[in-house]
Scaffold this active site. Structure first.
Site, short mmCIF file in Angstrom:
data_model
loop_
_atom_site.label_atom_id
_atom_site.label_comp_id
_atom_site.label_asym_id
_atom_site.label_seq_id
_atom_site.Cartn_x
_atom_site.Cartn_y
_atom_site.Cartn_z
N ASP A 257 33.38 58.35 28.72
CA ASP A 257 34.50 57.54 28.23
C ASP A 257 33.98 56.16 27.86
O ASP A 257 33.35 55.48 28.69
CB ASP A 257 35.58 57.43 29.31
CG ASP A 257 36.82 56.75 28.80
OD1 ASP A 257 37.73 57.45 28.34
OD2 ASP A 257 36.88 55.49 28.86
N ILE A 258 34.21 55.75 26.62
CA ILE A 258 33.73 54.45 26.15
C ILE A 258 34.47 53.33 26.89
O ILE A 258 35.71 53.33 26.95
CB ILE A 258 33.94 54.31 24.63
CG1 ILE A 258 33.13 55.38 23.90
CG2 ILE A 258 33.54 52.91 24.14
CD1 ILE A 258 33.33 55.39 22.40
N GLU A 300 38.87 58.22 23.16
CA GLU A 300 37.50 57.74 23.27
C GLU A 300 36.71 58.51 24.33
O GLU A 300 35.68 58.04 24.81
CB GLU A 300 37.49 56.24 23.61
CG GLU A 300 38.00 55.88 25.00
CD GLU A 300 39.52 55.72 25.06
OE1 GLU A 300 39.99 55.10 26.03
OE2 GLU A 300 40.22 56.19 24.13
#
Length: 401
Positions: A257-258, A300
């Site tokens: 997960d960014i 994301e």
């Protein structure tokens, strides 16, 4: 001891394959060329049978039958030797189809001369040769065969009418030749129409294939990042999970997960967010080995699925390599360059664990990584690590800022 029945078809196939290898040559372009072109040599068979019949029926001198048949057999053998040896492959027409057609028509003209009262029968093999040439050749080659047949047969008929009008009457020759020319031209026209239809069919199939490929690409890939989409990743996870249950092969996966992605959108705009997602996907896919599958899981968030039996530690090392590459490559966005990081949770499948439970385990490890300060990878079930010590890696920053 009797041979089992199950081995008999196998032996027959092996014998058939050996015979095909001996007659047509080994598998490959040469064998295909020999197989296709040898079909044209079959047109000599009706000619030879007609010669034998005319000799038996007394329509042609019997002493000519054997020399003519032998000469035809030598012609067939010469073409076969050129094809089988691969010598013909030095030419653009590797199958020697055009030379075969011209030689066959020449033999038809010779037969017309030697068959005496049965001369008209030799025009049938000539028409058969033209038919084969129209479908086997394309473009100029087909026209050459037609023109050669019309000129050679016409010239032969005219010469024989002048030399022996009693056996080759002019009126009969005019009628037969006119029918022959019309037949040849109609065959050529029909062949061209069929060739055009086949070409359109090939083009239509190619377009349909391209369309189906696009549909499949859109159905299984994410439009922004080009990675596999969630539907494909769910199917891949189910497939490899079943294999892990069946064969006992270790199955590890990671959720990435960014970090602070919402801030990227809020501060730099959604175009920057799209650029970050696309760049992340490009770097991650280039970093991972082909044996690992990565897809966009949603927003994301990305899922990495190991297909080669990696342990959690090994998959974590692969994920950390992505992070290293990502931090070393600032991403171009409309407002400048951004350096971003991500958090990851890694989990290992255990026999009897369902796909949802495995994803949930990786998601909990991802949550622990976020809680531990982001910019790190956590293995499910491992002790919690202290928060990250570099504040610059906890939110997206301009490169060099």
């Amino acid at each position: 001891m009797p041979t089992p029945r199950s081995t008999e078809p196998r032996r027959k196939r092996r014998l058939k394959d050996k015979l095909a290898d001996w007659v047509l040559g080994p598998e490959g372009p040469q064998r295909f060329s020999t197989k296709v072109s040898s079909t044209g040599l079959v047109t000599y068979v009706p000619c030879m049978l007609l010669v034998v019949y005319c000799g038996w029926a007394g329509l042609t001198p019997p002493q000519l039958v054997v020399p003519i048949v032998l000469a035809m057999l030598l012609t067939v053998a010469g073409f076969y030797a050129a094809l089988r040896s691969g010598w013909s492959r030095r030419f653009a027409d590797a199958g020697l189809i055009l030379p075969q057609m011209l030689a066959s028509i020449t033999w038809d003209a010779i037969g017309y001369v030697l068959m005496g009262a049965a001369h008209a029968g030799m025009l049938m093999p000539a028409a058969l040769t033209v038919t084969y040439g129209v479908f086997a050749l394309h473009g100029r080659g087909a026209y050459v065969v037609q023109a050669y047949a019309i000129v050679v047969i016409g010239g032969t008929m005219a010469a024989m009418c002048a030399i022996d009008p009693a056996v080759f009457p002019v009126r009969e020759a005019v009628m037969v030749y006119t029918s022959f020319v019309v037949t040849v031209l109609m065959l050529g026209w029909t062949g061209r129409q069929i060739a055009q239809l086949r070409q359109r069919e090939r083009e239509t199939r190619a377009q349909l294939g391209a369309t189906l490929e696009q549909i499949q690409q859109r159905a299984t890939h994410d439009g922004l990042t080009g990675l596999h989409n969630r539907r494909h990743m769910q199917a891949a996870l189910a497939h490899h999970l079943a294999r892990a249950e069946r064969d006992g092969v270790p199955l590890a996966l990671a959720l990435l997960d960014i970090d602070h992605f919402k801030q990227v959108n809020d501060r730099h705009g959604h175009a920057a967010g799209d650029a970050v997602l696309a760049a992340f996907a490009r770097i991650a896919e280039a970093t991972l080995p082909p044996t690992e599958i990565i897809g966009r899981w949603g927003g994301e968030e990305f899922l990495v699925l190991s297909t080669r039996g990696l342990s959690c530690d090994q998959l974590q090392a692969q994920v950390d390599r992505i992070r290293d590459r990502l931090l070393q490559a600032p991403i171009d966005v409309p407002t400048g360059k951004l350096r971003i990081d991500f958090s990851a949770g890694v989990a290992l499948h255990r026999r009897g664990t369902a796909a949802a439970a495995l994803i949930d385990s990786a998601d909990q490890a991802l949550y622990a990584a976020k809680q531990g300060g982001r910019g790190r990878s956590v293995i499910a079930g491992a002790p919690a690590l202290p928060p990250a010590g570099n504040p610059d890696l906890r939110s997206p920053v301009h490169a060099g800022a």
